[in-house]
Design a protein around this motif. Structure first.
Motif, PDB file in Angstrom:
ATOM      1  N   ALA A 149     -19.095 -89.476 -28.541  1.00  0.00           N
ATOM      2  CA  ALA A 149     -18.374 -90.608 -28.635  1.00  0.00           C
ATOM      3  C   ALA A 149     -18.690 -91.124 -27.719  1.00  0.00           C
ATOM      4  N   ARG A 150     -18.798 -90.983 -26.762  1.00  0.00           N
ATOM      5  CA  ARG A 150     -19.105 -91.910 -25.269  1.00  0.00           C
ATOM      6  C   ARG A 150     -20.254 -92.058 -25.120  1.00  0.00           C
ATOM      7  N   ARG A 151     -21.484 -90.811 -26.081  1.00  0.00           N
ATOM      8  CA  ARG A 151     -22.889 -91.185 -25.610  1.00  0.00           C
ATOM      9  C   ARG A 151     -23.488 -93.085 -27.118  1.00  0.00           C
ATOM     10  N   GLN A 152     -22.126 -92.462 -28.296  1.00  0.00           N
ATOM     11  CA  GLN A 152     -23.074 -93.479 -29.080  1.00  0.00           C
ATOM     12  C   GLN A 152     -22.319 -94.523 -28.489  1.00  0.00           C
ATOM     13  N   PHE A 153     -20.855 -94.875 -27.877  1.00  0.00           N
ATOM     14  CA  PHE A 153     -20.270 -96.491 -27.759  1.00  0.00           C
ATOM     15  C   PHE A 153     -21.175 -96.796 -26.499  1.00  0.00           C
ATOM     16  N   LEU A 154     -21.941 -96.377 -25.160  1.00  0.00           N
ATOM     17  CA  LEU A 154     -22.396 -96.463 -24.398  1.00  0.00           C
ATOM     18  C   LEU A 154     -24.156 -97.214 -24.109  1.00  0.00           C
ATOM     19  N   GLU A 155     -24.671 -96.312 -25.440  1.00  0.00           N
ATOM     20  CA  GLU A 155     -26.010 -96.037 -26.086  1.00  0.00           C
ATOM     21  C   GLU A 155     -26.038 -98.077 -26.596  1.00  0.00           C
ATOM     22  N   LEU A 185      -9.125-102.662 -20.938  1.00  0.00           N
ATOM     23  CA  LEU A 185      -9.346-102.559 -21.838  1.00  0.00           C
ATOM     24  C   LEU A 185      -8.146-102.796 -22.547  1.00  0.00           C
ATOM     25  N   TRP A 186      -7.656-103.779 -21.921  1.00  0.00           N
ATOM     26  CA  TRP A 186      -5.824-104.351 -22.217  1.00  0.00           C
ATOM     27  C   TRP A 186      -5.596-104.573 -23.945  1.00  0.00           C
ATOM     28  N   GLN A 187      -6.403-104.888 -24.620  1.00  0.00           N
ATOM     29  CA  GLN A 187      -6.142-105.012 -25.941  1.00  0.00           C
ATOM     30  C   GLN A 187      -6.424-103.472 -26.779  1.00  0.00           C
ATOM     31  N   LEU A 188      -7.069-103.012 -26.516  1.00  0.00           N
ATOM     32  CA  LEU A 188      -6.968-101.579 -27.121  1.00  0.00           C
ATOM     33  C   LEU A 188      -5.929-100.494 -26.467  1.00  0.00           C
ATOM     34  N   LYS A 189      -5.131-100.833 -25.081  1.00  0.00           N
ATOM     35  CA  LYS A 189      -4.172-100.363 -24.721  1.00  0.00           C
ATOM     36  C   LYS A 189      -3.317-100.760 -25.175  1.00  0.00           C
ATOM     37  N   GLU A 190      -2.768-102.219 -25.970  1.00  0.00           N
ATOM     38  CA  GLU A 190      -2.318-102.871 -26.461  1.00  0.00           C
ATOM     39  C   GLU A 190      -1.510-102.044 -28.358  1.00  0.00           C
ATOM     40  N   PRO A 231     -16.332-104.751 -29.918  1.00  0.00           N
ATOM     41  CA  PRO A 231     -17.142-103.347 -30.614  1.00  0.00           C
ATOM     42  C   PRO A 231     -16.551-103.306 -32.253  1.00  0.00           C
ATOM     43  N   ASP A 232     -17.249-103.480 -33.238  1.00  0.00           N
ATOM     44  CA  ASP A 232     -17.033-102.586 -34.486  1.00  0.00           C
ATOM     45  C   ASP A 232     -16.139-102.038 -34.502  1.00  0.00           C
ATOM     46  N   ALA A 233     -15.576-101.060 -36.121  1.00  0.00           N
ATOM     47  CA  ALA A 233     -14.987-100.626 -35.807  1.00  0.00           C
ATOM     48  C   ALA A 233     -14.822 -98.730 -35.676  1.00  0.00           C
ATOM     49  N   GLN A 234     -16.189 -98.866 -35.641  1.00  0.00           N
ATOM     50  CA  GLN A 234     -16.792 -97.884 -35.519  1.00  0.00           C
ATOM     51  C   GLN A 234     -17.069 -96.956 -33.833  1.00  0.00           C
ATOM     52  N   LEU A 280      -5.166 -96.301 -37.535  1.00  0.00           N
ATOM     53  CA  LEU A 280      -5.736 -96.519 -39.114  1.00  0.00           C
ATOM     54  C   LEU A 280      -5.406 -98.104 -38.474  1.00  0.00           C
ATOM     55  N   ALA A 281      -5.008 -98.853 -38.128  1.00  0.00           N
ATOM     56  CA  ALA A 281      -4.473-100.335 -37.482  1.00  0.00           C
ATOM     57  C   ALA A 281      -5.860-100.036 -36.523  1.00  0.00           C
ATOM     58  N   LEU A 282      -6.339 -99.598 -35.750  1.00  0.00           N
ATOM     59  CA  LEU A 282      -7.319 -99.632 -35.470  1.00  0.00           C
ATOM     60  C   LEU A 282      -8.710-100.175 -36.493  1.00  0.00           C
ATOM     61  N   ASN A 283      -8.837 -99.701 -36.976  1.00  0.00           N
ATOM     62  CA  ASN A 283     -10.149 -99.231 -37.924  1.00  0.00           C
ATOM     63  C   ASN A 283      -9.908-100.990 -38.843  1.00  0.00           C
ATOM     64  N   ASN A 284      -8.492-101.332 -39.330  1.00  0.00           N
ATOM     65  CA  ASN A 284      -8.860-101.873 -40.484  1.00  0.00           C
ATOM     66  C   ASN A 284      -8.797-103.349 -39.710  1.00  0.00           C
ATOM     67  N   THR A 285      -8.501-103.505 -38.165  1.00  0.00           N
ATOM     68  CA  THR A 285      -8.646-104.891 -37.743  1.00  0.00           C
ATOM     69  C   THR A 285      -9.668-105.699 -37.376  1.00  0.00           C
ATOM     70  N   GLU A 286     -10.020-106.595 -38.424  1.00  0.00           N
ATOM     71  CA  GLU A 286     -11.539-107.521 -38.624  1.00  0.00           C
ATOM     72  C   GLU A 286     -11.822-107.599 -37.244  1.00  0.00           C
ATOM     73  N   GLN A 287     -11.713-108.161 -36.112  1.00  0.00           N
ATOM     74  CA  GLN A 287     -12.206-108.452 -34.689  1.00  0.00           C
ATOM     75  C   GLN A 287     -11.496-107.966 -34.037  1.00  0.00           C
ATOM     76  N   LEU A 288     -11.283-107.043 -33.006  1.00  0.00           N
ATOM     77  CA  LEU A 288     -10.525-106.718 -31.832  1.00  0.00           C
ATOM     78  C   LEU A 288     -12.093-107.574 -30.617  1.00  0.00           C
ATOM     79  N   ASP A 289     -11.519-108.151 -29.952  1.00  0.00           N
ATOM     80  CA  ASP A 289     -12.017-108.730 -28.522  1.00  0.00           C
ATOM     81  C   ASP A 289     -11.194-107.755 -27.726  1.00  0.00           C
ATOM     82  N   ILE A 290     -11.854-107.001 -26.522  1.00  0.00           N
ATOM     83  CA  ILE A 290     -11.647-106.172 -25.598  1.00  0.00           C
ATOM     84  C   ILE A 290     -11.797-107.045 -24.015  1.00  0.00           C
ATOM     85  N   GLU A 291     -11.429-106.876 -23.419  1.00  0.00           N
ATOM     86  CA  GLU A 291     -11.610-107.300 -22.185  1.00  0.00           C
ATOM     87  C   GLU A 291     -12.117-105.704 -20.745  1.00  0.00           C
ATOM     88  N   THR A 292     -12.610-105.822 -20.617  1.00  0.00           N
ATOM     89  CA  THR A 292     -13.468-104.921 -19.715  1.00  0.00           C
ATOM     90  C   THR A 292     -12.773-105.667 -18.240  1.00  0.00           C
TER      91      THR A 292
END
Ligand SMILES: C[S@@+](CC[C@H](N)C(=O)[O-])C[C@H]1O[C@@H](n2cnc3c(N)ncnc32)[C@H](O)[C@@H]1O
Ligand SMILES: [Zn+2]
Length: 282
Positions: free
Chosen positions: A67-73, A198-203, A236-239, A260-272
């Motif tokens: 997962a880390r490699r996929q996301f970082l790459e 990653l504030w919005q992911l944590k929300e 990032p997209d759902a995957q 599931l909720a995270l996957n079904n969200t159309e768009q999510l802008d996440i702060e780094t």
């Protein structure tokens, strides 16, 4: 061909602490007490004997590593990787030949970026260590010219004063071991999460999101030289969101409904929000 030939890396035996030497076959390292460690086919060295393992598969598991490699790459943390390379450039401008250890290097993303982005990368002698064997095997496969080791940050298999610089990105460390393996006036570069990381992911996961502390506490025996904070938004997209979640410690708190909720969200802008701090051994 680079004109600079890096010195042969030196290790300590993880069993008896004596120096390890490359054997004439070029395929293993051994100490004077004949403890022997074979180089894996990917070229890395496993210096974590079973008696020092606290579990069968310590560190990140294969799924987390993938997962880390996929996301970082996908490049989401590339601006931070570039900033890390620029900080290394600053240190290298005063000391061109630099031996650098990436502590808790995972699958080696930052090692590869440093080799690409540092201005004088041909004068960098890069090494990486992580307790997770899968991650080290994957790192070594992608970057055969870098010496990767399976080992623990609590008992680093390197002699005293081995490195000019240690890099620690989102990884654990032991202050005394850091002090021991660094040369006099050696540098430590840490990357830690800033308050909004990653504030919005944590929300999605927590009913009440708590901010990280603004400043990471100083490692024992080091003076802070500079701190740089980098923050920007990613979408990032759902995957890719699922991969991001899997590589974070809060994945443990995300139940199936949350995922599931995270996957079904159309768009999510996440702060780094990254805090880069350069320290020098006092
Ligand atoms: C959050 S990951 C960061 C990996 C990499 N620095 C990155 O940012 O992509 C933390 C890493 O520390 C490693 N780790 C955990 N405990 C360790 C230990 N005691 N010694 C060495 N590495 C360790 C894990 O296996 C994992 O690869
Ligand atoms: Zn030994």
């Amino acid at each position: 061909m680079p004109s600079f030939i890096p010195p042969t890396p030196l290790y300590c035996c993880p069993v008896c602490n004596d120096p390890l030497f490359l054997q004439a076959t070029g395929k293993s390292y051994a100490c004077s007490q004949r403890h022997s460690f074979d180089l894996a086919k990917e070229g890395y060295l496993n210096l974590l004997p079973v008696q020092f393992k606290h579990s069968k598969e310590p560190g990140d598991n294969k799924a987390m590593m993938t997962a880390r490699r996929q996301f970082l790459e996908a490049g989401f943390y590339e601006p931070m990787a570039k900033a890390v390379a620029m900080m290394i450039d600053v240190v290298q401008s005063q000391q061109p030949t630099l031996s650098l250890l990436d502590l808790g290097c995972g699958e080696g993303y930052y090692n590869r970026k440093i080799a690409n982005y540092c201005k004088s990368s041909e004068q960098l002698v890069l090494q990486g260590i992580d307790i997770a064997k899968f991650a080290i095997a994957a790192a070594a496969k992608k970057q055969p010219e870098t010496q990767f080791v399976v080992g623990s940050c609590n008992r680093l298999p390197y002699p005293n004063k081995s490195f000019d610089m240690v890099l620690r990105i989102f990884a654990p460390s032991d202050d005394q071991e850091l002090q021991r393996v660094l040369k006099s006036n050696g540098h430590l570069l840490t990357v830690t999460p800033g308050p909004r990381h990653l504030w919005q992911l944590k929300e999605f996961i927590y009913s009440e999101v708590k901010a990280h502390a603004e400043e990471s506490s100083a490692p024992l025996g080091f003076d802070r030289l500079t701190t740089q904070r980098i923050s920007y938004k990613i979408s990032p997209d759902a995957q890719q969101r699922a991969a991001l979640l899997q590589m974070t410690p809060f994945a443990w708190h995300a139940n199936a409904e949350t995922q599931l909720a995270l996957n079904n969200t159309e768009q999510l802008d996440i702060e780094t929000d990254f805090v880069l701090t350069l320290w020098r051994l006092s």
